[in-house]
Write an enzyme that holds these catalytic residues in place. Structure first.
Site, mmCIF file in Angstrom:
data_model
loop_
_atom_site.group_PDB
_atom_site.id
_atom_site.type_symbol
_atom_site.label_atom_id
_atom_site.label_comp_id
_atom_site.label_asym_id
_atom_site.label_seq_id
_atom_site.Cartn_x
_atom_site.Cartn_y
_atom_site.Cartn_z
ATOM 1 N N HIS A 240 -63.738 -17.649 -55.647
ATOM 2 C CA HIS A 240 -63.434 -19.073 -55.521
ATOM 3 C C HIS A 240 -62.530 -19.325 -54.314
ATOM 4 O O HIS A 240 -61.853 -18.413 -53.832
ATOM 5 C CB HIS A 240 -62.758 -19.580 -56.799
ATOM 6 C CG HIS A 240 -63.736 -19.859 -57.901
ATOM 7 N ND1 HIS A 240 -63.392 -20.515 -59.057
ATOM 8 C CD2 HIS A 240 -65.070 -19.584 -57.996
ATOM 9 C CE1 HIS A 240 -64.464 -20.636 -59.830
ATOM 10 N NE2 HIS A 240 -65.486 -20.074 -59.212
ATOM 11 N N GLU B 280 -59.656 -21.029 -53.871
ATOM 12 C CA GLU B 280 -58.219 -20.813 -54.042
ATOM 13 C C GLU B 280 -57.922 -19.320 -54.153
ATOM 14 O O GLU B 280 -56.933 -18.811 -53.623
ATOM 15 C CB GLU B 280 -57.728 -21.540 -55.302
ATOM 16 C CG GLU B 280 -58.058 -23.026 -55.363
ATOM 17 C CD GLU B 280 -59.378 -23.319 -56.067
ATOM 18 O OE1 GLU B 280 -60.386 -22.634 -55.791
ATOM 19 O OE2 GLU B 280 -59.414 -24.248 -56.884
ATOM 20 N N CYS C 51 -59.870 -24.151 -61.290
ATOM 21 C CA CYS C 51 -60.592 -23.922 -62.550
ATOM 22 C C CYS C 51 -59.707 -23.254 -63.595
ATOM 23 O O CYS C 51 -58.765 -22.529 -63.269
ATOM 24 C CB CYS C 51 -61.825 -23.061 -62.292
ATOM 25 S SG CYS C 51 -61.430 -21.371 -61.795
ATOM 26 N N CYS D 51 -58.643 -19.663 -61.422
ATOM 27 C CA CYS D 51 -57.705 -19.926 -60.328
ATOM 28 C C CYS D 51 -56.380 -20.462 -60.866
ATOM 29 O O CYS D 51 -55.323 -20.191 -60.292
ATOM 30 C CB CYS D 51 -58.322 -20.896 -59.322
ATOM 31 S SG CYS D 51 -59.728 -20.151 -58.467
HETATM 32 C C1 HJL Z 1 -62.875 -24.402 -57.800
HETATM 33 C C2 HJL Z 1 -64.159 -22.942 -56.471
HETATM 34 C C3 HJL Z 1 -65.237 -23.053 -57.412
HETATM 35 C C4 HJL Z 1 -65.041 -23.843 -58.566
HETATM 36 N N1 HJL Z 1 -63.867 -24.516 -58.716
HETATM 37 N N2 HJL Z 1 -61.732 -25.080 -57.978
HETATM 38 N N3 HJL Z 1 -63.002 -23.612 -56.725
HETATM 39 N N4 HJL Z 1 -66.415 -22.414 -57.192
HETATM 40 O O1 HJL Z 1 -64.242 -22.242 -55.435
HETATM 41 C C5 HJL Z 1 -65.676 -24.177 -60.924
HETATM 42 C C6 HJL Z 1 -66.849 -23.927 -61.859
HETATM 43 C C7 HJL Z 1 -67.303 -22.454 -61.849
HETATM 44 C C8 HJL Z 1 -68.375 -22.229 -62.900
HETATM 45 C C9 HJL Z 1 -69.133 -20.916 -62.704
HETATM 46 N N5 HJL Z 1 -66.003 -23.921 -59.518
HETATM 47 O O2 HJL Z 1 -67.861 -19.435 -60.396
HETATM 48 O O3 HJL Z 1 -66.421 -24.263 -63.178
HETATM 49 O O4 HJL Z 1 -69.567 -18.096 -61.609
HETATM 50 O O5 HJL Z 1 -67.804 -22.104 -60.584
HETATM 51 O O6 HJL Z 1 -67.136 -17.756 -62.111
HETATM 52 O O7 HJL Z 1 -67.785 -22.211 -64.198
HETATM 53 O O8 HJL Z 1 -68.258 -19.818 -62.838
HETATM 54 P P1 HJL Z 1 -68.189 -18.722 -61.682
HETATM 55 ZN ZN ZN Z 2 -61.476 -21.087 -59.517
#
Ligand code: HJL
Ligand code: ZN
Length: 189
Positions: free
Chosen positions: A76, A78, A113, A123
């Site tokens: 992600h 963050e 998240c 995060c």
């Molecule tokens: C934030 C990110 C990102 C998400 N949120 N704040 N930064 N990708 O870079 C949140 C979303 C999750 C899904 C899938 N996304 O990413 O809820 O596969 O991407 O662990 O729950 O989970 P994974």
């Molecule tokens: Zn996250």
């Protein structure tokens, strides 16, 4: 004289700290810069494309940038910021709080998240962990609340605030942030 902004693709930030012409309280401009990093992320139907910046608000220096899937694996935005900063200081990510400046803040286009469908560490957990020795991330600037697509109502803001991390919504870019975040998603109607 202020230095020009470093655009993401032509000037990789991986190992450099740089000043920008953004003044310290110009949160919309920092958010726009974070959004420019979100554009670097590969569109996928399984997550959001998010951009983030780790900033030393005392010196107004950008410490690292990050975007979804920037680092190898399912990473992600963050997480990438914290992980890159830890790597620069030869310390494991779990201990990044020990090397962060006192007034470190994060700008992220989407609310951090709490729960990830993959089961990976969230995060919010990573951010809260930076505070275990009293310092760490003290403020998170957020462009939009996480849409309910994957995990329903994300309680990121509340959990951060309960842990003593201030959360500030920076309005004005919601439409573009969401368009970029959901670019790889399949339309449902
Ligand atoms: C934030 C990110 C990102 C998400 N949120 N704040 N930064 N990708 O870079 C949140 C979303 C999750 C899904 C899938 N996304 O990413 O809820 O596969 O991407 O662990 O729950 O989970 P994974
Ligand atoms: Zn996250």
């Amino acid at each position: 004289m202020p230095l020009p902004l470093a655009p993401p693709s032509s000037t990789p930030l991986s190992n450099q700290h740089f000043n920008t012409s953004i003044s310290s309280n110009d949160h919309p401009s920092y958010m726009r810069l974070a959004l420019s990093y979100a554009h670097e992320s590969r569109p996928l139907p399984t997550n959001f494309r998010v951009g983030a910046l780790l900033v030393d608000s005392a010196s107004n220096r950008i410490l690292t940038s990050g975007y979804t899937l920037e680092l190898p694996g399912n990473t992600h935005a963050e997480q990438c910021c914290l992980s890159k900063y830890a790597a620069e200081h030869n310390i494991p990510e779990e201990r990044v709080g020990e090397v962060l400046p006192e007034r470190a803040v994060i700008y992220t286009t989407v609310e951090p998240c709490v729960k990830r469908l993959s089961g990976n560490r969230s995060c919010v957990e990573r951010i809260v962990e930076t505070r275990s020795k009293g310092g760490g991330i003290r403020k998170v600037y957020v462009g939009v609340k996480e849409p309910e697509t994957f995990v329903g109502d994300n309680q990121g803001r509340k959990i951060l605030e309960d842990a003593g991390v201030e959360v500030v919504l920076v309005g004005g870019l919601e439409e573009e942030i969401l368009r970029v975040a959901t670019a790889g998603h399949v339309a449902t109607s």
